[in-house]
Design a protein around this motif. Structure first.
Motif, mmCIF file in Angstrom:
data_model
loop_
_atom_site.group_PDB
_atom_site.id
_atom_site.type_symbol
_atom_site.label_atom_id
_atom_site.label_comp_id
_atom_site.label_asym_id
_atom_site.label_seq_id
_atom_site.Cartn_x
_atom_site.Cartn_y
_atom_site.Cartn_z
ATOM 1 N N VAL A 23 0.837 -1.202 0.000
ATOM 2 C CA VAL A 23 0.000 0.000 0.000
ATOM 3 C C VAL A 23 0.871 1.252 0.000
ATOM 4 N N ILE A 24 0.289 2.333 -0.520
ATOM 5 C CA ILE A 24 0.872 3.673 -0.353
ATOM 6 C C ILE A 24 0.222 4.249 0.896
ATOM 7 N N VAL A 25 1.044 4.589 1.878
ATOM 8 C CA VAL A 25 0.482 5.089 3.132
ATOM 9 C C VAL A 25 0.389 6.617 3.069
ATOM 10 N N PRO A 26 -0.549 7.220 3.797
ATOM 11 C CA PRO A 26 -0.670 8.689 3.831
ATOM 12 C C PRO A 26 0.637 9.328 4.290
ATOM 13 N N ASP A 27 0.858 10.549 3.861
ATOM 14 C CA ASP A 27 2.125 11.223 4.144
ATOM 15 C C ASP A 27 2.418 11.315 5.632
ATOM 16 N N ASN A 28 1.408 11.582 6.424
ATOM 17 C CA ASN A 28 1.641 11.776 7.855
ATOM 18 C C ASN A 28 1.408 10.501 8.676
ATOM 19 N N ALA A 29 1.283 9.354 8.001
ATOM 20 C CA ALA A 29 0.988 8.098 8.710
ATOM 21 C C ALA A 29 2.274 7.410 9.157
ATOM 22 N N ASP A 30 2.201 6.697 10.262
ATOM 23 C CA ASP A 30 3.319 5.911 10.791
ATOM 24 C C ASP A 30 3.076 4.440 10.437
ATOM 25 N N PRO A 31 3.891 3.832 9.563
ATOM 26 C CA PRO A 31 3.686 2.429 9.169
ATOM 27 C C PRO A 31 3.665 1.474 10.371
ATOM 28 N N GLY A 32 4.409 1.800 11.433
ATOM 29 C CA GLY A 32 4.442 0.953 12.620
ATOM 30 C C GLY A 32 3.121 0.934 13.364
ATOM 31 N N ILE A 33 2.473 2.107 13.421
ATOM 32 C CA ILE A 33 1.165 2.188 14.080
ATOM 33 C C ILE A 33 0.131 1.403 13.273
ATOM 34 N N ILE A 34 0.229 1.506 11.936
ATOM 35 C CA ILE A 34 -0.682 0.731 11.081
ATOM 36 C C ILE A 34 -0.479 -0.756 11.336
ATOM 37 N N LEU A 35 0.776 -1.183 11.507
ATOM 38 C CA LEU A 35 1.079 -2.589 11.793
ATOM 39 C C LEU A 35 0.412 -3.029 13.100
ATOM 40 N N GLU A 36 0.440 -2.166 14.105
ATOM 41 C CA GLU A 36 -0.193 -2.495 15.383
ATOM 42 C C GLU A 36 -1.702 -2.688 15.208
ATOM 43 N N ILE A 37 -2.304 -1.875 14.355
ATOM 44 C CA ILE A 37 -3.741 -2.010 14.087
ATOM 45 C C ILE A 37 -4.034 -3.380 13.457
ATOM 46 N N LEU A 38 -3.193 -3.755 12.479
ATOM 47 C CA LEU A 38 -3.395 -5.046 11.816
ATOM 48 C C LEU A 38 -3.189 -6.204 12.794
ATOM 49 N N SER A 39 -2.217 -6.075 13.688
ATOM 50 C CA SER A 39 -1.881 -7.153 14.622
ATOM 51 C C SER A 39 -3.030 -7.491 15.560
ATOM 52 N N GLY A 40 -3.923 -6.531 15.778
ATOM 53 C CA GLY A 40 -5.046 -6.766 16.672
ATOM 54 C C GLY A 40 -6.208 -7.487 16.023
ATOM 55 N N ASN A 41 -6.104 -7.775 14.732
ATOM 56 C CA ASN A 41 -7.197 -8.448 14.035
ATOM 57 C C ASN A 41 -7.240 -9.928 14.430
ATOM 58 N N GLU A 42 -8.394 -10.418 14.858
ATOM 59 C CA GLU A 42 -8.519 -11.789 15.367
ATOM 60 C C GLU A 42 -8.373 -12.850 14.290
ATOM 61 N N ASN A 43 -8.460 -12.451 13.021
ATOM 62 C CA ASN A 43 -8.389 -13.428 11.937
ATOM 63 C C ASN A 43 -6.975 -13.720 11.455
ATOM 64 N N ILE A 44 -6.003 -12.964 11.961
ATOM 65 C CA ILE A 44 -4.625 -13.232 11.565
ATOM 66 C C ILE A 44 -3.794 -13.520 12.811
ATOM 67 N N VAL A 45 -2.733 -14.318 12.631
ATOM 68 C CA VAL A 45 -1.899 -14.722 13.769
ATOM 69 C C VAL A 45 -0.506 -14.112 13.711
ATOM 70 N N GLY A 46 -0.277 -13.289 12.714
ATOM 71 C CA GLY A 46 1.016 -12.630 12.623
ATOM 72 C C GLY A 46 1.000 -11.566 11.555
ATOM 73 N N SER A 47 1.766 -10.507 11.763
ATOM 74 C CA SER A 47 1.884 -9.452 10.749
ATOM 75 C C SER A 47 3.242 -8.788 10.894
ATOM 76 N N GLU A 48 3.809 -8.394 9.769
ATOM 77 C CA GLU A 48 5.126 -7.751 9.787
ATOM 78 C C GLU A 48 5.286 -6.869 8.549
ATOM 79 N N ILE A 49 6.210 -5.919 8.633
ATOM 80 C CA ILE A 49 6.569 -5.090 7.481
ATOM 81 C C ILE A 49 7.768 -5.743 6.808
ATOM 82 N N ILE A 50 7.644 -6.096 5.542
ATOM 83 C CA ILE A 50 8.762 -6.771 4.864
ATOM 84 C C ILE A 50 9.456 -5.871 3.839
ATOM 85 N N ASP A 51 8.840 -4.719 3.544
ATOM 86 C CA ASP A 51 9.476 -3.861 2.530
ATOM 87 C C ASP A 51 8.959 -2.437 2.672
ATOM 88 N N THR A 52 9.843 -1.466 2.546
ATOM 89 C CA THR A 52 9.471 -0.050 2.574
ATOM 90 C C THR A 52 10.361 0.707 1.585
#
Length: 433
Positions: free
Chosen positions: A363-392
């Motif tokens: 994804v292209i993230v918004p200019d003022n967005a923190d990719p790490g915070i977005i990762l934390e949001i994804l990590s809280g999803n009950e349907n997935i058991v793992g999430s990580e950033i592999i490329d920036t």
């Protein structure tokens, strides 16, 4: 370590236990079932006497009535500094035999595991040790610490005291339960039909009677017949049965009440017993009610004897049976054989046993967005058991981030990915092709 009687059920249990704790274990049994040793991952001792002479620890796990004979046969062969240990449910005779036949430089230790070979581990189990003064200085702390670290509660007593208490703890208890079972047989009582009328206390009592009757009758006969203290207990029990029956025949209400009150006073504070039995009864009721309310939902059931975990949609629940839709097949399980997994236990099983699928979302993230915070949001999803950033990296002055999500095989992979993409777009990200 050599376990004599290692092809028996208890011998097999301890062969596995000590092998997992670093011992090089060999077993011997008069049946010479070498296939058992192969299945356990240990060695079969073809030459018993040679094995006795070279091992650090020799454990006797044979029937009570031949224990002393086996000790007399092998103890003199043991080498300096080794340990001779028995696992029988009587201690005076075996420890006397070990003192008599084992050389003075061989250590000895009486042991009585207060459980059967069906338990999965030592957590919460009582293990009695009867060391003899000056005959187990090196090995006693080693064995004790190993058992305690495995979750056992260790009780240290003398052999005579052990046999006196066991004459009631096992002798009286088994005698009473076996006699209830033989009485049901004598009056041709329909046990299965009686469960329609049972109270929780009757239900639990029947389970204990059935538990005893369903085990090795030879072992239980030896517990009754080889401990001389048991006969005294039998005589007292039979006399009390006779006295109480006579009170009932005479309709002596006051006599019955007085006898019961006197017994309660001797018993001591009955409140803890009431609370513990309530806890047991309420657990049985609560588990059944939880299963009833879970019909149509996913659940995990542990088969307590095979150790297999069944996971699927709960289809039907009765007091005797559970039917589970496990994948494409229907599985029928007896209620008494299963244990309901908690939500956390079910999650841990899935994490360990289910296949994991990975999906990458760029994804292209918004200019003022923190990719790490977005990762934390994804990590809280009950349907997935793992999430990580592999490329920036930067594309046309904008930040591109690739998130890798891990999904278990029991989920609809495309649906989960679509849901995650929808979340990302909802917080201002733009999907890349």
């Amino acid at each position: 370590m050599l376990i004599i009687g290692g092809t028996g059920e208890m011998g097999q249990w301890f062969a596995t236990f000590f092998r997992k704790r670093g011992f090089e274990v060999s077993i011997w049994g008069k049946s010479r079932k070498t296939d058992i040793a192969e299945r356990l991952g240990v060695r079969f001792a073809h030459d018993l006497y040679a094995e006795v002479a070279k091992n650090d620890v020799v454990i006797i796990s044979v029937p009570i009535d031949v224990t002393e004979h086996v000790i007399a046969e092998v103890a003199p062969l043991m080498r300096t500094g080794s340990l001779l240990m028995d696992l029988t449910s009587l201690k005076t005779g075996p420890t006397n035999a070990m003192q008599k036949y084992a050389p003075a430089d061989v250590e000895i230790l009486g042991a009585h595991p207060m459980f059967g070979p069906t338990i999965p581990n030592l957590h919460g189990q009582r293990f009695i040790l009867t060391p003899i003064a000056d005959r187990c200085r090196k090995w006693f702390p080693v064995i004790k610490e190993m058992l305690e670290e495995s979750g056992a509660h260790i009780v240290v007593v003398g052999p005579e005291e052990h046999d006196r208490f066991v004459s009631v703890v096992q002798g009286l208890t088994h005698f009473a339960y076996i006699t209830i079972g033989t009485t049901l047989n004598r009056i041709d009582f329909n046990v299965k039909e009686s469960r329609k009328f049972m109270s929780p206390v009757y239900d639990i009592m029947l389970d204990f009677v059935g538990r005893i009757l369903g085990q090795n009758p030879y072992l239980y006969a030896m517990i009754q017949m080889e401990n001389p203290e048991v006969i005294k207990v039998h005589e007292a029990f039979l006399q009390e049965c006779h006295n109480t029956s006579e009170i009932v025949r005479r309709h002596d209400l006051e006599g019955f009440i007085t006898k019961m009150k006197d017994a309660a006073i001797h018993f001591g504070d009955t409140s803890p017993a009431l609370r513990r039995s309530d806890k047991l009864i309420n657990y049985k009721i609560a588990e059944y009610e939880h299963l009833l309310t879970s019909v149509g939902e996913e659940c995990g059931l542990l088969h307590v004897y095979s150790g297999k975990i069944h996971v699927g949609k709960l289809w039907k629940v009765t007091p005797e049976q559970i039917i589970l839709a496990e994948g494409t097949k229907m599985v029928s399980l007896k209620m008494e054989n299963i244990q309901l997994l908690s939500a956390q236990e079910l999650k841990e099983w899935k994490m360990k046993d289910l296949t994991r699928h990975k999906r990458d979302i760029s994804v292209i993230v918004p200019d003022n967005a923190d990719p790490g915070i977005i990762l934390e949001i994804l990590s809280g999803n009950e349907n997935i058991v793992g999430s990580e950033i592999i490329d920036t990296y930067i594309i046309d002055g904008r930040k591109s981030v690739t998130y890798r999500i891990t999904i278990l095989a029991d989920r609809e992979l495309n649906k989960v990915q679509t849901d995650i993409e929808r979340i990302l777009c909802g917080i201002g990200c733009q999907l890349r092709a």
